[in-house]
Design an enzyme around this catalytic site. Structure first.
Site, PDB file in Angstrom:
ATOM      1  N   LYS A  13      -6.168   1.966  14.649  1.00 57.64           N
ATOM      2  CA  LYS A  13      -6.627   0.821  15.444  1.00 57.64           C
ATOM      3  C   LYS A  13      -5.540   0.315  16.395  1.00 57.64           C
ATOM      4  O   LYS A  13      -5.806   0.063  17.564  1.00 57.64           O
ATOM      5  CB  LYS A  13      -7.060  -0.335  14.535  1.00 57.64           C
ATOM      6  CG  LYS A  13      -8.323  -0.068  13.741  1.00 57.64           C
ATOM      7  CD  LYS A  13      -8.854  -1.349  13.086  1.00 57.64           C
ATOM      8  CE  LYS A  13      -7.888  -1.967  12.101  1.00 57.64           C
ATOM      9  NZ  LYS A  13      -7.602  -1.094  10.935  1.00 57.64           N
ATOM     10  N   ARG A  88     -11.536  -9.693   9.410  1.00 60.98           N
ATOM     11  CA  ARG A  88     -11.398  -8.804   8.253  1.00 60.98           C
ATOM     12  C   ARG A  88     -12.359  -9.132   7.135  1.00 60.98           C
ATOM     13  O   ARG A  88     -12.361  -8.463   6.109  1.00 60.98           O
ATOM     14  CB  ARG A  88      -9.989  -8.914   7.677  1.00 60.98           C
ATOM     15  CG  ARG A  88      -8.990  -8.217   8.532  1.00 60.98           C
ATOM     16  CD  ARG A  88      -7.772  -7.882   7.744  1.00 60.98           C
ATOM     17  NE  ARG A  88      -6.869  -7.167   8.626  1.00 60.98           N
ATOM     18  CZ  ARG A  88      -5.731  -6.648   8.245  1.00 60.98           C
ATOM     19  NH1 ARG A  88      -5.347  -6.773   7.001  1.00 60.98           N
ATOM     20  NH2 ARG A  88      -4.972  -6.015   9.085  1.00 60.98           N
ATOM     21  N   ARG A 127       4.068   7.288   9.089  1.00 61.70           N
ATOM     22  CA  ARG A 127       4.285   6.211  10.063  1.00 61.70           C
ATOM     23  C   ARG A 127       5.676   5.613   9.966  1.00 61.70           C
ATOM     24  O   ARG A 127       6.192   5.378   8.880  1.00 61.70           O
ATOM     25  CB  ARG A 127       3.251   5.102   9.852  1.00 61.70           C
ATOM     26  CG  ARG A 127       2.125   5.186  10.854  1.00 61.70           C
ATOM     27  CD  ARG A 127       0.946   4.423  10.403  1.00 61.70           C
ATOM     28  NE  ARG A 127       1.215   3.004  10.299  1.00 61.70           N
ATOM     29  CZ  ARG A 127       0.491   2.078  10.925  1.00 61.70           C
ATOM     30  NH1 ARG A 127      -0.489   2.411  11.713  1.00 61.70           N
ATOM     31  NH2 ARG A 127       0.757   0.812  10.734  1.00 61.70           N
ATOM     32  N   ARG A 160       7.345   0.763   7.005  1.00 60.71           N
ATOM     33  CA  ARG A 160       6.932  -0.576   6.600  1.00 60.71           C
ATOM     34  C   ARG A 160       6.464  -0.553   5.164  1.00 60.71           C
ATOM     35  O   ARG A 160       5.845   0.397   4.717  1.00 60.71           O
ATOM     36  CB  ARG A 160       5.799  -1.067   7.502  1.00 60.71           C
ATOM     37  CG  ARG A 160       6.290  -1.943   8.624  1.00 60.71           C
ATOM     38  CD  ARG A 160       5.210  -2.259   9.622  1.00 60.71           C
ATOM     39  NE  ARG A 160       3.874  -2.260   9.052  1.00 60.71           N
ATOM     40  CZ  ARG A 160       2.769  -2.155   9.782  1.00 60.71           C
ATOM     41  NH1 ARG A 160       2.848  -2.022  11.081  1.00 60.71           N
ATOM     42  NH2 ARG A 160       1.583  -2.171   9.217  1.00 60.71           N
ATOM     43  N   ARG A 171      -4.835  -1.428   0.021  1.00 57.59           N
ATOM     44  CA  ARG A 171      -5.419  -1.958   1.257  1.00 57.59           C
ATOM     45  C   ARG A 171      -6.795  -1.336   1.515  1.00 57.59           C
ATOM     46  O   ARG A 171      -7.692  -2.003   2.022  1.00 57.59           O
ATOM     47  CB  ARG A 171      -4.490  -1.693   2.438  1.00 57.59           C
ATOM     48  CG  ARG A 171      -3.223  -2.541   2.389  1.00 57.59           C
ATOM     49  CD  ARG A 171      -2.226  -2.111   3.443  1.00 57.59           C
ATOM     50  NE  ARG A 171      -2.683  -2.432   4.793  1.00 57.59           N
ATOM     51  CZ  ARG A 171      -2.194  -1.867   5.892  1.00 57.59           C
ATOM     52  NH1 ARG A 171      -1.260  -0.943   5.807  1.00 57.59           N
ATOM     53  NH2 ARG A 171      -2.645  -2.216   7.075  1.00 57.59           N
TER      54      ARG A 171
END
Ligand code: ZN
Length: 216
Positions: A13, A88, A127, A160, A171
């Site tokens: 996203k 969300r 990532r 992260r 998540r």
């Protein structure tokens, strides 16, 4: 155009919203970036959000709404915007609708990026983020020019906390419980456009453009 980008964490996203915003001249509004900024600056909101973000949990709706309302009031959001990471849950979708209604506005499209869990976990593991400017890279799909260094500012890249596998899986579970119900909500309003988020970043960008063009 006023757009929401919906999809599980790790579907791309942020990357797609940034590209689309740049091409179209819209504001890219990432609640994740805004929250991380608040944490970095240790504002009152940031201090409240920090332990929740670290545990992969959601930040209170009222806190996020406050950030979004301020951001939408800025001049660059008037020509159009892409919301990335918001809403969300059904409450946030109602908050957003009310906020836009107050200004005589509404959403034009909700783009849903679709990607399977295992593909997401693979993607997230690679990532790397810049702690200074927020730029996001991927060891495999979008590597920095110099290994482990940010192209924009030269800072050392980090993984992260919320990109670690166990946090990613938590998540995804939260997404299924809280966010996935929004898919039906927006489909019922005739706003939903679905896009396959597998493959290269460029391919996905093209699919999004096609989907926006053909659904207009
Ligand atoms: Zn940087």
């Amino acid at each position: 155009m006023r757009l929401v980008l919906l999809g599980p964490p790790g579907a791309g996203k942020g990357t797609q919203a940034r590209r689309l915003a740049e091409r179209r001249g819209w504001a890219h509004i990432s609640t994740g970036d805004m929250l991380r900024e608040a944490v970095r600056k240790q504002t009152p909101a940031g201090q409240k959000a920090e332990p929740l973000l670290a545990a992969g949990q959601l930040v209170p709706d009222a806190l996020v709404l406050e950030l979004v309302a301020e951001r939408l009031a800025e001049p660059d959001a008037r020509g159009g915007f892409i919301l990335d990471g918001y809403p969300r849950n059904p409450q946030q979708a109602e908050d957003l609708a009310a906020l836009l209604r107050e200004r005589g506005l509404g959403l034009d499209r909700v783009v849903l990026l679709r990607l399977e869990d295992e593909a997401i976990v693979r993607r997230m593991a690679g990532r790397r983020s810049c702690p200074e400017c927020g730029a996001v890279y991927h060891l495999e799909f979008a590597p920095p020019r110099v290994p482990q260094r940010c192209d924009r500012c030269g800072a050392a890249l980090v993984q992260r906390e919320d990109d670690r596998e166990e946090v990613v899986r938590r998540r995804l579970e939260t997404y299924r419980q809280k966010t996935a119900p929004l898919i039906e909500h927006y489909r019922a309003q005739g706003l939903l456009v679905e896009v396959d988020a597998s493959g290269e970043v460029d391919q996905v960008s093209q699919r999004i453009e096609q989907a926006l063009a053909t659904s207009a």
